[in-house]
Write a protein that holds these residues in place. Structure first.
Motif, PDB file in Angstrom:
ATOM      1  N   UNK A 262      74.703  71.796 112.364  1.00  0.00           N
ATOM      2  CA  UNK A 262      76.068  71.957 111.852  1.00  0.00           C
ATOM      3  C   UNK A 262      76.948  70.815 112.310  1.00  0.00           C
ATOM      4  N   UNK A 263      76.641  70.296 113.511  1.00  0.00           N
ATOM      5  CA  UNK A 263      77.434  69.165 113.985  1.00  0.00           C
ATOM      6  C   UNK A 263      77.229  67.975 113.064  1.00  0.00           C
ATOM      7  N   UNK A 264      75.948  67.738 112.764  1.00  0.00           N
ATOM      8  CA  UNK A 264      75.655  66.525 112.003  1.00  0.00           C
ATOM      9  C   UNK A 264      75.960  66.684 110.521  1.00  0.00           C
ATOM     10  N   UNK A 265      76.201  67.913 110.133  1.00  0.00           N
ATOM     11  CA  UNK A 265      76.454  68.143 108.705  1.00  0.00           C
ATOM     12  C   UNK A 265      77.789  67.520 108.322  1.00  0.00           C
ATOM     13  N   UNK A 266      77.773  66.583 107.417  1.00  0.00           N
ATOM     14  CA  UNK A 266      79.029  65.917 107.083  1.00  0.00           C
ATOM     15  C   UNK A 266      79.853  66.774 106.131  1.00  0.00           C
ATOM     16  N   UNK A 267      81.129  66.568 106.199  1.00  0.00           N
ATOM     17  CA  UNK A 267      82.050  67.203 105.257  1.00  0.00           C
ATOM     18  C   UNK A 267      82.084  68.706 105.381  1.00  0.00           C
ATOM     19  N   UNK A 268      82.059  69.216 106.594  1.00  0.00           N
ATOM     20  CA  UNK A 268      82.193  70.666 106.759  1.00  0.00           C
ATOM     21  C   UNK A 268      83.664  71.018 106.597  1.00  0.00           C
ATOM     22  N   UNK A 269      83.920  71.840 105.622  1.00  0.00           N
ATOM     23  CA  UNK A 269      85.321  72.164 105.351  1.00  0.00           C
ATOM     24  C   UNK A 269      85.727  73.370 106.167  1.00  0.00           C
ATOM     25  N   UNK A 270      86.883  73.210 106.788  1.00  0.00           N
ATOM     26  CA  UNK A 270      87.415  74.363 107.519  1.00  0.00           C
ATOM     27  C   UNK A 270      88.410  75.075 106.606  1.00  0.00           C
ATOM     28  N   UNK A 271      87.925  76.101 105.977  1.00  0.00           N
ATOM     29  CA  UNK A 271      88.781  76.790 105.019  1.00  0.00           C
ATOM     30  C   UNK A 271      89.730  77.749 105.718  1.00  0.00           C
ATOM     31  N   UNK A 272      90.661  78.248 104.983  1.00  0.00           N
ATOM     32  CA  UNK A 272      91.572  79.240 105.545  1.00  0.00           C
ATOM     33  C   UNK A 272      90.858  80.592 105.581  1.00  0.00           C
ATOM     34  N   UNK A 273      91.507  81.568 106.168  1.00  0.00           N
ATOM     35  CA  UNK A 273      90.899  82.883 106.293  1.00  0.00           C
ATOM     36  C   UNK A 273      90.528  83.474 104.945  1.00  0.00           C
ATOM     37  N   UNK A 274      91.378  83.225 103.967  1.00  0.00           N
ATOM     38  CA  UNK A 274      91.140  83.785 102.645  1.00  0.00           C
ATOM     39  C   UNK A 274      89.856  83.239 102.040  1.00  0.00           C
ATOM     40  N   UNK A 275      89.683  81.933 102.242  1.00  0.00           N
ATOM     41  CA  UNK A 275      88.499  81.286 101.698  1.00  0.00           C
ATOM     42  C   UNK A 275      87.254  81.874 102.360  1.00  0.00           C
ATOM     43  N   UNK A 276      87.377  82.067 103.677  1.00  0.00           N
ATOM     44  CA  UNK A 276      86.256  82.642 104.416  1.00  0.00           C
ATOM     45  C   UNK A 276      85.883  83.999 103.852  1.00  0.00           C
ATOM     46  N   UNK A 277      86.912  84.793 103.623  1.00  0.00           N
ATOM     47  CA  UNK A 277      86.709  86.139 103.108  1.00  0.00           C
ATOM     48  C   UNK A 277      86.007  86.067 101.767  1.00  0.00           C
ATOM     49  N   UNK A 278      86.506  85.134 100.972  1.00  0.00           N
ATOM     50  CA  UNK A 278      85.950  84.933  99.658  1.00  0.00           C
ATOM     51  C   UNK A 278      84.477  84.574  99.752  1.00  0.00           C
ATOM     52  N   UNK A 279      84.179  83.695 100.697  1.00  0.00           N
ATOM     53  CA  UNK A 279      82.797  83.246 100.863  1.00  0.00           C
ATOM     54  C   UNK A 279      81.901  84.401 101.284  1.00  0.00           C
ATOM     55  N   UNK A 280      82.432  85.208 102.216  1.00  0.00           N
ATOM     56  CA  UNK A 280      81.648  86.345 102.691  1.00  0.00           C
ATOM     57  C   UNK A 280      81.340  87.287 101.535  1.00  0.00           C
ATOM     58  N   UNK A 281      82.372  87.494 100.718  1.00  0.00           N
ATOM     59  CA  UNK A 281      82.209  88.377  99.565  1.00  0.00           C
ATOM     60  C   UNK A 281      81.170  87.802  98.610  1.00  0.00           C
ATOM     61  N   UNK A 282      81.269  86.511  98.407  1.00  0.00           N
ATOM     62  CA  UNK A 282      80.327  85.849  97.505  1.00  0.00           C
ATOM     63  C   UNK A 282      78.907  85.966  98.025  1.00  0.00           C
ATOM     64  N   UNK A 283      78.792  85.811  99.336  1.00  0.00           N
ATOM     65  CA  UNK A 283      77.457  85.891  99.937  1.00  0.00           C
ATOM     66  C   UNK A 283      76.854  87.267  99.696  1.00  0.00           C
TER      67      UNK A 283
END
Lengths: 718, 106
Positions: A262-283
């Motif tokens: 994860x460290x070496x992974x480039x372009x890791x976006x730090x989304x807001x809480x809403x985005x996170x929630x959205x991602x969790x839901x999508x998952x």
């Protein structure tokens, strides 16, 4: 009788005594008038029966006469004697009257008793000198007083008469008694305790009232436990614990790895809480869709699944030495239809999962972009993981220990490492496309065993004639060039006159399964070099193998001295280590894209050709012809490029140049196990397979004995 | 198949290793006490490796001194037990590969 007379006499005496006292009283009252007067003022209480006397009577003086004869003493006392039957006169009693009798405790010091007493007290009687004699005298004196008192009747009378005076007189000698004793005590050096002179004192203190009071506490909580101690239990527990520890270590390591990724992974976006929630839901939705997709696939491909599981070609029983391939599923991905399958590989951990590299081989019609698709045979309709790349993917390898670590070689000379557990979108490691990369197509990559300190590393070969060793550091590669594959030919003269050593173009590599230092490199010149990672200039051996590019070199899975190679010159050759001549040569009539040894048998291998046919050989069954030759895809449209045997299942997969992969089931004739000879029933399959191959080899080795080759072959036999 | 065989050999080799580290099987002591007790046991069992009785005595005495009597200690290679113990005072552990040590307070 006599006693009564005595009593009468005593009474008389007493009356006389009382009279004497009263007389004295009268005289006394006359003496002090004042007292009389004070007394008169009061009424005297008189007893009722008191005799009333007149004054004359009271004043009358009764004269008393003292005589030398005791008138009161009877002189004619008699006693009746029953013996004689008459009164017998009693002799006169004498004048002595016993008034007081006391038994003394004094002893004469010279007497025997006194001596004994002294000795008992621990005093030597001799020591008592002159002083004690006084005591003796005194005591004698006291005794004398007594004697006189009791002896003389006259004196006794006198003392009676005087009354008070007698008493006083008797006290005096008593006091005198004590004094000599007190004097005598210090002289004797010892105090004689007066046993009568003591007083007892006691005090009763206040006693505190008592009361009993009880409390019962809650007992501490208890529990029971039981176990049995036996050596094997202890041993098992230790084993289990140790295994868990190892597992924990492994997990820890994996976590570290993931952290790294994860460290070496480039372009890791730090989304807001809403985005996170959205991602969790999508998952979660994604998970549901995936399950649904699998269920649909199960229904759609039900008959294939049943074929795969149960259908064994019954015709095999009637066909001698021949088998068939039953086509099962076809895997393809819409976006990569134009790509050629450049490599296919089963996952070493998940037996149903395989990776497909999509690039291109027809260099006249380049395709933009490539992909790695991971399919599972449980879901033939869509790849489980897709990694899209900018350049065509030419080769892949999956790490043995970490089945989620993929290394891929690209058409543009780069290598990339994917951690598909973390993400498929971006590679965890990527070679720097300017400084550290191959200058030509990367044809094959191979994971090596982890370094002693746990770093992962791999080798890659490329058309630029280099074998490079890559080590995965924190978030970049450490690169070492292992060997430059120079041709053993004279250098040619360049345009500017410098001499240029020509390099071979490596096209494939195979590492020795038992000795990780040894590897084989196939080249586009048709040579196969046997090299060691420790020597960077010299070849251990050179096989003049083919006339066209070598497409694949593969070590036999059971006997690592044997390997197969295939080439664009239509031929497959089977080689023995350090022998110049091949053991077997097979001509397939078209360009052979791939050859692979079967994992289940030492003599079976499969190959695919550009004419769309798959070949299965079993050297034990037929040394000259394949035991199965089957067209998998349409000859006109498709070319087959790669083949892979599954390690567990009787399945092979073949990739073609239209980006699709076909899975085929091997019929029973293609996978006959070794039958142990009757005398050696106990041998296991592994030994039998080796024996089978050895027997076969001994047959084909014979010609080399007849025409001895330049020696190295002999060295292996020894 | 060759690889499979190799793996089997390796497993056998691994199995022969006898572990000697202290392994706590069951304990409801608080962590600090547990650590200290394990240390006491290790010291005692190392000191009296040949005499379990002395080891048990030493453990008991030290436990009594440190945590208050009355502690009971069993050290042995084979036995069974069913005990009633005061909560937060049980320690059942293995040591040196062959010894099982049970400490409790009642």
């Amino acid at each position: 009788m006599h006693s009564q007379v005595l009593l009468a006499k005593k009474l008389k005496n007493f009356q006389a005594y009382v009279n004497a006292i009263s007389k004295k009283k009268v005289s006394k009252s006359a003496e002090d008038d004042e007292f009389e007067q004070w007394q008169k003022s009061r009424q005297l209480a008189k007893p009722k029966d008191q005799l009333e006397l007149t004054d004359a009577e009271l004043k009358e003086i009764i004269p008393r006469v003292l005589q030398s004869v005791n008138v009161q003493q009877p002189d004619n006392l008699v006693q009746y004697s029953f013996n004689l039957g008459e009164f017998v006169p009693i002799p006169p009693t004498g004048n002595a009257i016993l008034v007081f009798s006391h038994k003394g405790t004094y002893l004469h010091k010279e007497s025997d008793d006194a001596r004994k007493q002294l000795i008992a007290q621990g005093i030597d009687p001799q020591d008592l000198g002159a002083a004690p004699s006084v005591v003796a005298v005194q005591t004698e004196g006291a005794a004398a007083v007594k004697e006189t008192e009791s002896e003389d009747e006259e004196e006794g009378e006198k003392s009676e008469e005087e009354g008070e005076g007698g008493e006083e007189a008797s006290q005096v000698p008593a006091e005198g008694d004590e004094e000599p004793q007190a004097q005598a005590a210090p002289a004797a050096g010892k105090k004689i305790i007066n046993q009568f002179n003591f007083c007892e004192r006691a005090a009763l203190t206040y006693t505190n009232p008592r009361m009993s009071r009880d409390t019962q506490t809650i007992p501490p909580p208890k529990a029971t436990y039981s176990a049995n101690v036996l050596q094997w239990i202890i041993y098992d527990e230790y084993q289990q614990d140790y295994d868990e520890q190892q597992l924990e270590k492994e997990r820890e390591r994996e976590r570290r790895e993931q952290g790294k990724m994860t460290v070496s992974k480039p372009g890791v976006k730090k989304g807001t809480g809403k985005v996170h929630l959205n991602e969790a839901l999508q998952a979660r939705l994604f998970e549901c869709w995936r399950t649904l997709e699998r269920m649909l696939n199960l229904n759609t491909y039900d008959y294939i699944a049943k074929d795969y599981r149960y259908w064994e070609d019954p015709a095999d029983e009637f066909r001698e030495e021949e088998g068939t391939l039953l086509p099962l599923w076809k895997f393809s991905y819409e976006k990569t239809k134009k790509n050629t399958v450049t490599d296919i590989l089963w996952n070493p951990h998940y037996y149903d999962l395989f990776a497909v590299c999509l690039g291109y081989l027809d260099f006249m019609k380049p395709v933009k972009g490539g992909a790695i698709c991971l399919y599972t045979i449980k879901n033939p309709s869509f790849p489980d993981y897709i990694c899209l790349t900018e350049s065509a993917v030419m080769c892949i390898d999956i790490h043995q220990k970490y089945p989620y670590m993929l290394v891929v070689g690209l058409y543009d000379g780069n290598v990339m490492v994917y951690n598909i557990q973390a993400t498929c979108k971006a590679p965890a490691f990527q070679s720097n496309s300017v400084t550290q990369k191959h200058s030509n197509i990367v044809w094959e990559v191979k994971w090596a065993e982890d370094l002693p300190d746990g770093e992962m590393n791999f080798y890659s070969v490329s058309s630029d004639g280099k074998v490079i060793h890559w080590i995965l550091m924190q978030n970049e590669f450490a690169v070492t060039t292992i060997i430059n594959l120079y041709l053993e030919k004279d250098p040619v003269r360049g345009p500017d006159g410098t001499l240029v050593k020509r390099k071979a173009c490596a096209s494939c590599v195979a590492f020795h399964p038992e000795n990780p230092l040894i590897y084989l490199v196939g080249t586009e010149e048709g040579l196969i070099y046997k090299c060691s990672t420790t020597y960077s200039t010299a070849y251990l051996f050179t096989y003049n193998a083919h006339n066209m590019p070598v497409y694949r070199v593969d070590y036999n899975k059971l006997n690592s001295a044997i390997f197969a190679s295939c080439s664009g010159d239509w031929r497959i050759k089977i080689w023995e280590d350090n022998r110049h001549e091949p053991l077997f040569v097979f001509d397939l009539g078209s360009c052979v894209g791939d050859v692979k040894w079967a994992p289940y048998s030492s003599t079976v291998f499969g190959a695919v050709t550009s004419k769309g046919s798959a070949y299965i050989f079993d050297l034990n069954v037929n040394k000259y012809k394949p035991i199965c030759m089957q067209a998998i895809v349409s000859k006109k449209k498709y070319k087959l490029s790669r083949i892979a045997f599954n390690n567990n299942l009787p399945i092979i997969i073949c990739g073609d140049d239209k980006g699709s992969v076909t899975a085929l089931k091997l019929s029973p004739n293609l996978r006959v196990p070794c039958k142990p000879p009757k005398k050696q029933q106990h041998l296991d399959q592994h030994t039998l397979q080796l024996m089978k191959l050895e027997k076969l080899l001994s047959l084909v080795r014979e010609p080399t004995v007849l025409t001895p080759p330049p020696d190295p072959a002999g060295s292996t036999d020894s | 198949m060759a690889e499979g065989e190799g793996g089997g050999d390796k497993k056998e080799l691994e199995k022969k290793v006898v572990h000697t580290y202290p392994l706590v099987r069951n304990s409801d002591m608080i962590d600090e006490m547990k650590l200290e007790s394990v240390e006491i046991v290790v010291t005692a069992c190392e000191k009296h490796s040949a005499n379990n009785e002395l080891a048990a005595r030493m453990i008991k005495e030290q436990m009594d001194k440190k945590f208050g009597p009355p502690f009971h200690v069993v050290v042995g290679e084979g036995y069974g037990f069913e005990i009633t113990y005061e909560c937060k005072s049980l320690l059942y552990m293995y040591f040196a590969g062959t010894l099982a040590i049970c400490i409790w307070k009642a």
